[in-house]
Design a protein around this motif. Sequence first.
Motif, mmCIF file in Angstrom:
data_model
loop_
_atom_site.group_PDB
_atom_site.id
_atom_site.type_symbol
_atom_site.label_atom_id
_atom_site.label_comp_id
_atom_site.label_asym_id
_atom_site.label_seq_id
_atom_site.Cartn_x
_atom_site.Cartn_y
_atom_site.Cartn_z
ATOM 1 N N MET A 1 0.853 -1.202 0.000
ATOM 2 C CA MET A 1 0.000 0.000 0.000
ATOM 3 C C MET A 1 0.884 1.246 0.000
ATOM 4 S SD MET A 1 -3.099 1.085 2.497
ATOM 5 C CE MET A 1 -2.562 -0.064 3.644
ATOM 6 N N SER A 2 0.486 2.231 -0.719
ATOM 7 C CA SER A 2 1.316 3.433 -0.869
ATOM 8 C C SER A 2 1.140 4.353 0.323
ATOM 9 C CB SER A 2 0.926 4.176 -2.137
ATOM 10 O OG SER A 2 -0.396 4.666 -1.983
ATOM 11 N N GLY A 3 2.085 5.295 0.479
ATOM 12 C CA GLY A 3 2.030 6.237 1.585
ATOM 13 C C GLY A 3 0.821 7.140 1.513
ATOM 14 N N THR A 4 0.391 7.473 0.307
ATOM 15 C CA THR A 4 -0.740 8.400 0.203
ATOM 16 C C THR A 4 -2.009 7.804 0.787
ATOM 17 O OG1 THR A 4 -1.005 7.538 -2.016
ATOM 18 C CG2 THR A 4 0.032 9.712 -1.788
ATOM 19 N N GLU A 5 -2.084 6.480 0.778
ATOM 20 C CA GLU A 5 -3.271 5.851 1.343
ATOM 21 C C GLU A 5 -3.046 5.490 2.815
ATOM 22 O OE1 GLU A 5 -5.898 2.113 0.140
ATOM 23 O OE2 GLU A 5 -4.701 2.959 -1.502
ATOM 24 N N PHE A 6 -1.844 4.981 3.092
ATOM 25 C CA PHE A 6 -1.559 4.445 4.419
ATOM 26 C C PHE A 6 -1.516 5.546 5.482
ATOM 27 C CE2 PHE A 6 1.620 3.409 7.668
ATOM 28 C CZ PHE A 6 1.036 2.283 8.213
ATOM 29 N N VAL A 7 -0.800 6.652 5.181
ATOM 30 C CA VAL A 7 -0.600 7.660 6.217
ATOM 31 C C VAL A 7 -1.914 8.283 6.692
ATOM 32 C CG1 VAL A 7 0.522 9.841 6.753
ATOM 33 C CG2 VAL A 7 1.760 8.080 5.513
ATOM 34 N N PRO A 8 -2.775 8.752 5.804
ATOM 35 C CA PRO A 8 -3.997 9.381 6.323
ATOM 36 C C PRO A 8 -4.953 8.387 6.973
ATOM 37 C CG PRO A 8 -3.810 9.687 3.931
ATOM 38 C CD PRO A 8 -2.694 8.821 4.336
ATOM 39 N N LEU A 9 -5.067 7.172 6.409
ATOM 40 C CA LEU A 9 -6.144 6.289 6.842
ATOM 41 C C LEU A 9 -5.721 5.312 7.945
ATOM 42 C CD1 LEU A 9 -7.910 5.469 3.476
ATOM 43 C CD2 LEU A 9 -8.529 7.123 5.238
ATOM 44 N N SER A 10 -4.495 4.830 7.889
ATOM 45 C CA SER A 10 -4.126 3.750 8.811
ATOM 46 C C SER A 10 -3.067 4.118 9.834
ATOM 47 C CB SER A 10 -3.624 2.533 8.016
ATOM 48 O OG SER A 10 -4.704 1.968 7.328
ATOM 49 N N LEU A 11 -2.239 5.113 9.528
ATOM 50 C CA LEU A 11 -1.110 5.374 10.418
ATOM 51 C C LEU A 11 -1.582 5.784 11.808
ATOM 52 C CD1 LEU A 11 1.936 5.582 10.773
ATOM 53 C CD2 LEU A 11 1.758 7.999 10.200
ATOM 54 N N THR A 12 -2.472 6.780 11.872
ATOM 55 C CA THR A 12 -2.880 7.257 13.197
ATOM 56 C C THR A 12 -3.660 6.217 13.987
ATOM 57 O OG1 THR A 12 -4.567 8.474 12.009
ATOM 58 C CG2 THR A 12 -2.741 9.737 12.893
ATOM 59 N N PRO A 13 -4.634 5.511 13.398
ATOM 60 C CA PRO A 13 -5.304 4.477 14.207
ATOM 61 C C PRO A 13 -4.326 3.434 14.720
ATOM 62 C CG PRO A 13 -6.457 4.771 12.131
ATOM 63 C CD PRO A 13 -5.256 5.649 12.073
ATOM 64 N N LEU A 14 -3.369 3.086 13.853
ATOM 65 C CA LEU A 14 -2.401 2.076 14.241
ATOM 66 C C LEU A 14 -1.565 2.573 15.417
ATOM 67 C CD1 LEU A 14 -1.916 -0.654 13.134
ATOM 68 C CD2 LEU A 14 -0.169 0.244 11.624
ATOM 69 N N LEU A 15 -1.078 3.828 15.302
ATOM 70 C CA LEU A 15 -0.267 4.381 16.387
ATOM 71 C C LEU A 15 -1.073 4.474 17.673
ATOM 72 C CD1 LEU A 15 1.893 7.211 14.794
ATOM 73 C CD2 LEU A 15 2.613 5.016 15.710
ATOM 74 N N ILE A 16 -2.322 4.962 17.551
ATOM 75 C CA ILE A 16 -3.156 5.090 18.746
ATOM 76 C C ILE A 16 -3.380 3.719 19.374
ATOM 77 C CG2 ILE A 16 -5.468 5.681 19.558
ATOM 78 C CD1 ILE A 16 -5.456 7.929 17.507
ATOM 79 N N GLY A 17 -3.642 2.725 18.521
ATOM 80 C CA GLY A 17 -3.831 1.374 19.037
ATOM 81 C C GLY A 17 -2.598 0.883 19.766
ATOM 82 N N ILE A 18 -1.423 1.089 19.157
ATOM 83 C CA ILE A 18 -0.184 0.604 19.770
ATOM 84 C C ILE A 18 0.070 1.319 21.094
ATOM 85 C CG2 ILE A 18 2.321 0.567 19.508
ATOM 86 C CD1 ILE A 18 1.894 0.180 16.523
ATOM 87 N N PHE A 19 -0.058 2.645 21.059
ATOM 88 C CA PHE A 19 0.233 3.415 22.272
ATOM 89 C C PHE A 19 -0.709 3.022 23.408
ATOM 90 C CE2 PHE A 19 2.321 7.275 19.995
ATOM 91 C CZ PHE A 19 3.403 6.469 19.709
ATOM 92 N N SER A 20 -2.001 2.901 23.093
ATOM 93 C CA SER A 20 -2.912 2.577 24.203
ATOM 94 C C SER A 20 -2.643 1.164 24.693
ATOM 95 C CB SER A 20 -4.385 2.743 23.831
ATOM 96 O OG SER A 20 -4.570 2.851 22.476
ATOM 97 N N ALA A 21 -2.320 0.256 23.766
ATOM 98 C CA ALA A 21 -2.040 -1.111 24.200
ATOM 99 C C ALA A 21 -0.841 -1.137 25.145
ATOM 100 C CB ALA A 21 -1.776 -1.994 22.981
ATOM 101 N N VAL A 22 0.224 -0.418 24.769
ATOM 102 C CA VAL A 22 1.427 -0.442 25.613
ATOM 103 C C VAL A 22 1.170 0.274 26.937
ATOM 104 C CG1 VAL A 22 3.828 0.284 25.758
ATOM 105 C CG2 VAL A 22 2.942 -0.621 23.621
ATOM 106 N N ALA A 23 0.447 1.414 26.874
ATOM 107 C CA ALA A 23 0.177 2.173 28.101
ATOM 108 C C ALA A 23 -0.613 1.332 29.090
ATOM 109 C CB ALA A 23 -0.581 3.453 27.774
ATOM 110 N N CYS A 24 -1.482 0.452 28.594
ATOM 111 C CA CYS A 24 -2.245 -0.399 29.515
ATOM 112 C C CYS A 24 -1.433 -1.619 29.940
ATOM 113 C CB CYS A 24 -3.543 -0.861 28.864
ATOM 114 S SG CYS A 24 -4.723 0.455 28.655
#
Lengths: 308, 401
Positions: A1-24
Amino acid sequence: MSGTEFVPLSLTPLLIGIFSAVACALPGNFLVLRRQALIGDAISHVVLPGIVVAFLVTGVVAAAPMLLGAAAAAVLSVAMIEAIRRLGGIEPGAAMGLTFTTLFAAGVLLLEQSDTSGVHLDVEHALYGNLESLIWLDAIGWQSLVDPSALAELPVELFRVSMALIGVCAFLWVFWRPLVLSTFDEGFARTLGLRTGSVGLALVIVAAVAAVAAFDAVGSIIVIAMFICPPAAARLMTNRLNIQLGWSVVFAVLSAVLGYVFAGFGPLWFGFDNAVSAAGMIATVSGVILGLAALFGPCRKRLGAPAI
Amino acid sequence: MLWDALTLQLGYNATLVTIGAALLGVSAGVTGTFLYLRKRALVSDAISHATLPGVALAFIVMVALGADGRSLPGLLLGAAVSSWIGLLCVNWLTARTRLAEDAAIGAVLSVFFGFGIVLLTVIQTMTAGRAAGLEGFLLGSTAGMLFNDAVVIAVGGAVTLALVVALRRPMGLVAFDPEFAAASGVNVRRIDLAIMGLALAVTVVGLKVVGLVLIVAMLIIPPVTARFWTDRTDKMAVISGACGGAAAWIGAAISATAPSLPTGPIIVLTSFALFLLSLLLAPNRGLLAVGMRHRRFQRRVHMRQGLLALAQGQPIFERFTLTLLRRAGLAHADGVATEDGKARAAKALRDETRWQVVRADQAFESAAALYDGLRDIETVLTNDQIDEIDRRIGNPKGVAT
């Protein structure tokens, strides 16, 4: 998948998911070792009345009062559990079950009673979260990561979750020694003059803060699952605490990434065209990891237990 | 309005819901008693959350087979199967790995629930619109309860109740002393599974009425309430059942009076109100009784110390002691003993000296163990023994005035 699609749609949910998972998962390690794993469960239930009361008091759906309300409810529930346990001489599990179901019922009742039909506030949302909708619309590709104007439009949940993660890490780093001592040998810690009671309370409050921040972004399912599954799986991998923490972070990240990917793209592989709930999928993946650890983990047995 | 609801005169549906909920409340309360005594109350939390994937899968299977996806018995069967699997997972994780039971419970409940939610989103995309009502299992929905649903609940509740009555002996034995139970030939593992299985049955039956989050409350709160009132298992089960039934009856009736009062939460809150009342008012274990006992003890200590001080001619500065002595007519406001007070003080001092003899003499060892500074010596020793001690001490001397 290209950056133009990945960054807006998946990057932030993925980061938020990872951060909350680790924080818990990080405070979860200590909760599991202290046999308080279900505090996470209790907290994530009482967050609902906290948020509803905050909404009724302020009348707006804003993040700050709701986070405050949720945190207040979490602390109140801990106090209530402790009070019922001591005053009534009731075993901790039952006191916990009694408290969180009652507060949850009160939350549901308040929600039904108040006129919240026009606002986005419902039980399902509280359970599943809305991970998939936390997209970064202003991004056009990888180059947006260095573009200040686009960065300013990042979902606010990302900042909140990363703050929670930093706070959790700082707490663990500063209070590492008292935490470890009071977790493994409370009597010894007390002879050293440590206030084990306050350490325990501080741990629960930090867990509550992490839970509330994560809850806002990803719903209570992930919160409960991440408090327990990665630390429990890590517990079966090693006998050393630092290594256990490392494993739990690895498992949390793995669950978040795999869960998000499976939820978004898994159905496509089977010929369906709709994604499934990412929060639910992350919890499921973490459960699969725990199952594997329980079957094959090198330290899965109790010390001294007969080999079966 | 509320009275009409309580006496079942608020229409067909309200009556159905009230009776069904009360039956459920009774069986949940009775079953929960053993769960609570076995100290595994929160296992019910894992059981109830683990029903969700079963409900969803049952729906998918029934739709795939061309049947009505919302038929209650089918959904409940699915719920029972998946929560049984969840229960076995909890047991397996606790027995075969080093994880404690609370971690196992939390892991099972979150993972099963998460998987259930994945399946729910699958259903939403699969048959848009037709899945309406499955969410009702989260928080319960009694509005559309049919007669058949009520019959399912009533029969399920009755069967559970009968099983509890049949198994109450071994279950109580295992709850209190698993080792003794095992030694006397009871299969502890199987009885444990039976307790859990009964809790599971109640959970599954109650899904429709109060939902999977709040059915936990019906299993936990009534036993905790009942525990305040009695120390006997059978009585506790009866009281717990009565509390559960009453809370459900009243809760369902209250919720029938207005549309914005959901049944499940109202039942739970009613149950909690009963718990609060018991916490305050129960004899022996209630807060009021404990407080009064503490107060009485405090009085006795102050009285005793005051009398000893009077006897030894020491001034009393403690205000509470002085108030107590004055109110009993033993001392004047300035702390000087009355005639009555002098007599009582002399007696207290003499008792104290007698106790000293008792505690110094090996022959009185068992009596000396009862010394706590408050006990009257006459309640421990016979008159002959006291006479003998008095011979050793010598005759009473006058109190210095």
